[in-house]
Motif scaffolding. Structure first.
Motif, PDB file in Angstrom:
ATOM      1  N   ARG A 191     -13.987   4.126  34.664  1.00 50.45           N
ATOM      2  CA  ARG A 191     -14.039   4.429  33.350  1.00 50.45           C
ATOM      3  C   ARG A 191     -13.704   5.885  32.795  1.00 50.45           C
ATOM      4  NH1 ARG A 191     -18.776   1.294  34.454  1.00 50.45           N
ATOM      5  NH2 ARG A 191     -20.017   3.094  34.903  1.00 50.45           N
ATOM      6  N   GLN A 192     -13.933   6.790  33.567  1.00 50.35           N
ATOM      7  CA  GLN A 192     -13.722   8.125  33.859  1.00 50.35           C
ATOM      8  C   GLN A 192     -11.992   8.373  33.640  1.00 50.35           C
ATOM      9  OE1 GLN A 192     -15.793  10.447  32.558  1.00 50.35           O
ATOM     10  NE2 GLN A 192     -14.353  11.772  32.221  1.00 50.35           N
ATOM     11  N   ARG A 234     -11.097   7.084  30.227  1.00 51.70           N
ATOM     12  CA  ARG A 234     -11.455   8.206  29.121  1.00 51.70           C
ATOM     13  C   ARG A 234     -10.334   9.345  29.258  1.00 51.70           C
ATOM     14  NH1 ARG A 234     -16.845   7.402  31.324  1.00 51.70           N
ATOM     15  NH2 ARG A 234     -17.992   6.021  29.947  1.00 51.70           N
ATOM     16  N   ASP A 235     -10.005   9.910  30.356  1.00 46.60           N
ATOM     17  CA  ASP A 235      -8.946  10.897  30.371  1.00 46.60           C
ATOM     18  C   ASP A 235      -7.604  10.648  30.245  1.00 46.60           C
ATOM     19  OD1 ASP A 235     -11.192  12.495  31.511  1.00 46.60           O
ATOM     20  OD2 ASP A 235     -10.726  12.249  33.565  1.00 46.60           O
ATOM     21  N   GLY A 256      -7.458   5.790  27.439  1.00 43.97           N
ATOM     22  CA  GLY A 256      -8.462   5.705  26.328  1.00 43.97           C
ATOM     23  C   GLY A 256      -9.025   6.663  25.575  1.00 43.97           C
ATOM     24  N   ASN A 257      -8.387   7.937  25.533  1.00 47.48           N
ATOM     25  CA  ASN A 257      -8.880   8.975  24.982  1.00 47.48           C
ATOM     26  C   ASN A 257      -8.623   8.705  23.320  1.00 47.48           C
ATOM     27  OD1 ASN A 257      -8.801  11.635  23.620  1.00 47.48           O
ATOM     28  ND2 ASN A 257      -8.709  12.288  25.827  1.00 47.48           N
ATOM     29  N   GLU A 258      -9.729   8.610  22.557  1.00 44.61           N
ATOM     30  CA  GLU A 258      -9.550   8.480  21.129  1.00 44.61           C
ATOM     31  C   GLU A 258      -9.082   9.552  20.418  1.00 44.61           C
ATOM     32  OE1 GLU A 258     -13.311   7.444  19.886  1.00 44.61           O
ATOM     33  OE2 GLU A 258     -13.457   5.368  20.886  1.00 44.61           O
ATOM     34  N   TYR A 289     -17.030   0.164  26.469  1.00 42.43           N
ATOM     35  CA  TYR A 289     -17.148  -0.423  27.701  1.00 42.43           C
ATOM     36  C   TYR A 289     -17.981  -1.500  27.567  1.00 42.43           C
ATOM     37  CZ  TYR A 289     -14.088   3.637  28.769  1.00 42.43           C
ATOM     38  OH  TYR A 289     -13.170   4.525  28.721  1.00 42.43           O
ATOM     39  N   TYR A 323     -21.149  10.391  26.942  1.00 41.98           N
ATOM     40  CA  TYR A 323     -19.691   9.996  26.123  1.00 41.98           C
ATOM     41  C   TYR A 323     -20.117   9.036  25.032  1.00 41.98           C
ATOM     42  CZ  TYR A 323     -17.666  11.646  30.636  1.00 41.98           C
ATOM     43  OH  TYR A 323     -17.267  12.553  31.437  1.00 41.98           O
ATOM     44  N   ASP A 331     -20.246   5.695  24.652  1.00 35.11           N
ATOM     45  CA  ASP A 331     -19.037   4.559  24.391  1.00 35.11           C
ATOM     46  C   ASP A 331     -19.447   3.272  25.422  1.00 35.11           C
ATOM     47  OD1 ASP A 331     -18.554   5.585  27.168  1.00 35.11           O
ATOM     48  OD2 ASP A 331     -16.664   6.335  26.992  1.00 35.11           O
ATOM     49  N   ASP A 337     -10.850  -2.923  33.527  1.00 42.30           N
ATOM     50  CA  ASP A 337     -10.632  -1.184  33.845  1.00 42.30           C
ATOM     51  C   ASP A 337      -9.969  -0.737  34.910  1.00 42.30           C
ATOM     52  OD1 ASP A 337     -11.956  -2.248  36.083  1.00 42.30           O
ATOM     53  OD2 ASP A 337     -13.826  -1.329  35.803  1.00 42.30           O
TER      54      ASP A 337
END
Length: 396
Positions: free
Chosen positions: A119-120, A123-124, A127-129, A144, A169, A171, A210
């Motif tokens: 997941r991290q 995010r990095d 998946g970084n909005e 998630y 986070y 999320d 994922d």
């Protein structure tokens, strides 16, 4: 009757022994042969000659619960699971005092409770909005989908870690069901029910594993093109399509489906669960189907196909949305890629390579375009090579 071996020639002995050996091999391997050949022939015959799935609306219908959507436990029982972690305002709500956000895409990442590192990594990278908004000025929501740890002895500690992660986070969307293979359909239903209730105004919905890589700039451009097309973005379901696939009847297989659960020889067409995209109107139709159909089919992408078929929605193949395979590593692949599967450890490395400035202009001009076409042909059209994309993708 006795055989006089003296009268049998040497070659006849060899033929007799060879025939006996072949018969023994066929007997030993018959189940596997039946699974890989006979079952597929029967399935394709059903799919393309008969092509009738009327049983979906009759045999699989249930009485809908007016208050909660159905979800499936490991034993197939239809129950409702409460939310343990939720973010009702993730897409903006009318009750929050803020206007509805103009969300292009809500993207659910299917994850296991202990998969923090995966997941991290998402995010990095893709998946970084904030990255999507900065680069494309589009609002994308990435969340998630989780159940609870299946091991009751480790559940409490894992849950505390998830609460801390979500506090950081914001999320995670979690319901109270065991996060196991046989509850993947429960996770699918979670996604469509949450989206219908809290983000139904999103133009598109996507679900992904994922360990998948999503080339977000290419995906956003693709979705924008759909919105700007004459047909618009309606009745859309795109991914890596499985057509005429038979149920797996081998009891030693993870994907074994008994006749009692699904007696028909072929599944409706469906997209690989690794990643696919539907338009907002299709997401609403799938939500309605989950209220009407028995969710005991624990293979989530097959259940998605059953729901879609019941609602008159059919999948379309996208040349650069992967199934179970991993795409070749090359810049000429990156400039067309939408998804690639099987990236549990190299998402950060692939993200840097695939979004490098040099990739963006690689297909511009006749010479660059011809070069990349030749490269893609060599990578995707090799005989007997299992790849993510078909050979036809090389020419698109």
């Amino acid at each position: 009757m006795f055989i006089n071996f003296r009268r049998i020639r040497k070659c006849q002995c060899v033929q007799l022994l060879t025939t006996g050996l072949l018969l023994c091999m066929v007997m030993v391997c018959w189940e596997q042969l039946d699974h890989h050949v006979v079952s597929h022939v029967r399935s394709y015959t059903y799919r393309y000659l008969i092509n009738s799935y009327d049983f979906i609306n009759t045999s699989l219908a249930i009485n809908p619960d007016p208050h909660h959507g159905p979800v499936v436990e490991g034993d197939g029982a239809t129950v409702s699971h409460p939310y343990l972690i939720n973010h009702k305002d993730k897409c903006g709500t009318s009750g929050s005092g803020r206007p509805w956000d103009d969300v292009l895409l809500v993207l659910f990442v299917k994850s296991s409770p202990e998969s923090f590192e995966r997941r991290q990594a998402v995010r990095d990278t893709w998946g970084n909005e904030t990255y999507v908004w900065r680069e494309a000025r589009e609002s994308v929501r990435v969340v998630y989908a989780l159940g609870v740890h299946p091991d009751t002895e480790r559940r409490a500690a894992t849950q505390r870690a998830l609460v801390q992660e979500d506090w950081t986070y914001g999320d995670l969307i979690q319901q109270d069901f065991a996060d196991t293979f046989h509850n993947l359909t429960a996770k699918l239903i979670l996604q469509f029910h949450w989206t219908h209730k809290h983000c139904r105004h999103a133009r598109f919905f996507m679900t992904a594993d994922d360990d998948i890589f999503v080339h977000m700039p290419n995906l956003v451009r693709y979705l924008r093109g759909l919105l700007n097309s004459e047909a618009g973005a309606r009745n859309l379901w795109v991914g890596h399509v499985h057509r005429g696939a038979p149920p797996n009847r081998r009891k030693d297989s993870k994907y074994h489906v008994p006749y009692e659960l699904y007696p028909w020889p072929s599944y409706p067409d469906y997209t690989a669960g690794a990643g696919y995209v539907v338009s907002g109107d299709v997401a609403a139709k799938i939500y309605q189907a989950t209220l009407r159909l028995n969710s005991s089919m624990y293979i989530d992408d097959v259940f998605m196909g059953i729901c879609a078929n019941a609602m008159g929605v059919y999948p379309e193949e996208h040349a650069y949305i992967s199934g179970e395979g991993k795409a070749p590593y090359h810049q000429c692949i990156y400039n067309r890629m939408i998804t690639s599967h099987g990236h549990a450890k190299d998402i950060r490395t692939l993200w840097r390579a695939a979004t490098a400035p040099a990739v963006r202009g690689l297909s511009s001009g006749f010479i660059n375009g011809a070069y990349c076409t030749a490269v893609r042909v060599m990578l995707l059209c090799r005989p007997y090579y299992q790849n993510t994309y078909s050979c036809l993708a090389a020419f698109r």
